[in-house]
Design an enzyme around this catalytic site. Structure first.
Site, PDB file in Angstrom:
ATOM      1  CG  HIS A  89      -1.645  10.678   4.074  1.00  0.00           C
ATOM      2  ND1 HIS A  89      -0.988  11.798   4.549  1.00  0.00           N
ATOM      3  CD2 HIS A  89      -1.689  10.798   2.716  1.00  0.00           C
ATOM      4  CE1 HIS A  89      -0.626  12.551   3.519  1.00  0.00           C
ATOM      5  NE2 HIS A  89      -1.062  11.984   2.395  1.00  0.00           N
ATOM      6  CG  ASP A 130      -1.941   1.170   1.137  1.00  0.00           C
ATOM      7  OD1 ASP A 130      -2.695   1.219   0.151  1.00  0.00           O
ATOM      8  OD2 ASP A 130      -1.953   2.016   2.049  1.00  0.00           O
ATOM      9  CG  HIS A 190      -6.467   6.015   4.300  1.00  0.00           C
ATOM     10  ND1 HIS A 190      -6.735   5.469   3.061  1.00  0.00           N
ATOM     11  CD2 HIS A 190      -7.672   6.318   4.841  1.00  0.00           C
ATOM     12  CE1 HIS A 190      -8.043   5.445   2.862  1.00  0.00           C
ATOM     13  NE2 HIS A 190      -8.630   5.971   3.936  1.00  0.00           N
ATOM     14  CG  ASP A 197      -4.532   1.421   5.095  1.00  0.00           C
ATOM     15  OD1 ASP A 197      -4.922   1.345   6.276  1.00  0.00           O
ATOM     16  OD2 ASP A 197      -4.787   2.385   4.358  1.00  0.00           O
ATOM     17  CD  GLU A 254      -6.416  19.113  -1.215  1.00  0.00           C
ATOM     18  OE1 GLU A 254      -6.166  19.338  -2.418  1.00  0.00           O
ATOM     19  OE2 GLU A 254      -6.363  19.967  -0.311  1.00  0.00           O
ATOM     20  CD  GLU A 267      -1.992   6.243   2.693  1.00  0.00           C
ATOM     21  OE1 GLU A 267      -2.636   7.130   2.089  1.00  0.00           O
ATOM     22  OE2 GLU A 267      -2.496   5.173   3.075  1.00  0.00           O
TER      23      GLU A 267
END
Length: 240
Positions: free
Chosen positions: A57, A7, A150, A155, A52, A9
């Site tokens: 995260h 995963d 997140h 994750d 945003e 970010e």
């Protein structure tokens, strides 16, 4: 069989618009079992993190500005994933960022066909149902209460559990913990103690033999097995 659950970010949605990776998390599976081996890096994106994205995260420029660049960790990342299949939730998103970063750093990109997309797996298995990671955790009863924001490694750990459930779930009773109790065999576990009962006689009575002869005489003429029956004593035979 080795697989890597992965995963990322990012600062936004499109690397073509200048957005960058800020975190990578990977979990190693061997034969569909987590080994405990992980790869986790926070990355300096060399740009501000939009508000945003930070709300998703929780990573800001102040938190990331002293972290390594992607080019500093790329070789270590590639060494960890090796040539193993990559298990990714919404693989198209993560793969485009990973390959953009690899290209910018002068490394070969990763073929997209190495990715197994768990979003697509979930949609095939549960058509029309929500396929987000949170929704799948709820469906399979996986505890994600600690997932306030997140995070790439967290994750990946949750996705590893979801992936195994999407494949059909763990085998029930497959517990690999040590036991300190006595070891018993399957036959011993099935054994039931019962009181002793003497065997019952199974020889046919004289009346049963007579009824059987009558059946043969009526239904089966000249049956070979009729000769196996004891001869019927004549009336008065054996009397003194």
């Amino acid at each position: 069989m080795r697989e890597i659950v992965l995963d990322t970010e990012t600062t936004g949605f499109e690397p073509s618009e200048g957005h960058r990776l800020v975190e990578i998390g990977c979990v190693e599976l061997v034969n569909h079992v987590a080994t405990g081996q992980t790869f986790h890096k926070y990355i300096n994106p060399e740009r501000e993190v939009p508000e945003e994205a930070a709300r998703v995260h929780g990573l800001t420029w102040d938190m990331l500005k002293d972290k390594p660049l992607f080019s500093d960790v790329a070789a270590e990342f590639l060494d960890f994933i090796g040539d193993s299949p990559l298990i990714i939730h919404n693989a198209a998103f993560d793969m485009k960022f990973i390959n953009a970063e690899l290209a910018w750093a002068g490394f070969a990109t990763v073929p997209f066909d190495r990715a197994i997309d768990t979003v697509q797996m979930a949609r095939r298995k549960f058509p029309g149902a929500p396929a987000s990671l949170d929704a799948l955790c709820r469906r399979f009863g996986i505890d994600n209460s600690h997932r306030e924001k997140h995070g790439a490694l967290l994750d990946s750990e949750l996705l590893a559990e979801v992936y195994l459930e999407l494949r059909g779930g763990r085998q029930p009773g497959l517990v690999l913990t040590a036991s300190t109790g006595p070891v018993t065999t399957a036959v011993e576990r099935m054994r039931v103690d019962r009181p002793y009962r003497a065997p019952r006689p199974h020889a046919p009575s004289a009346g049963e033999q007579d009824r059987h002869r009558a059946f043969l005489a009526k239904k089966v003429k000249g049956a070979l097995w009729e000769t196996l029956l004891p001869a019927k004593p004549e009336d008065g035979a054996g009397s003194s």
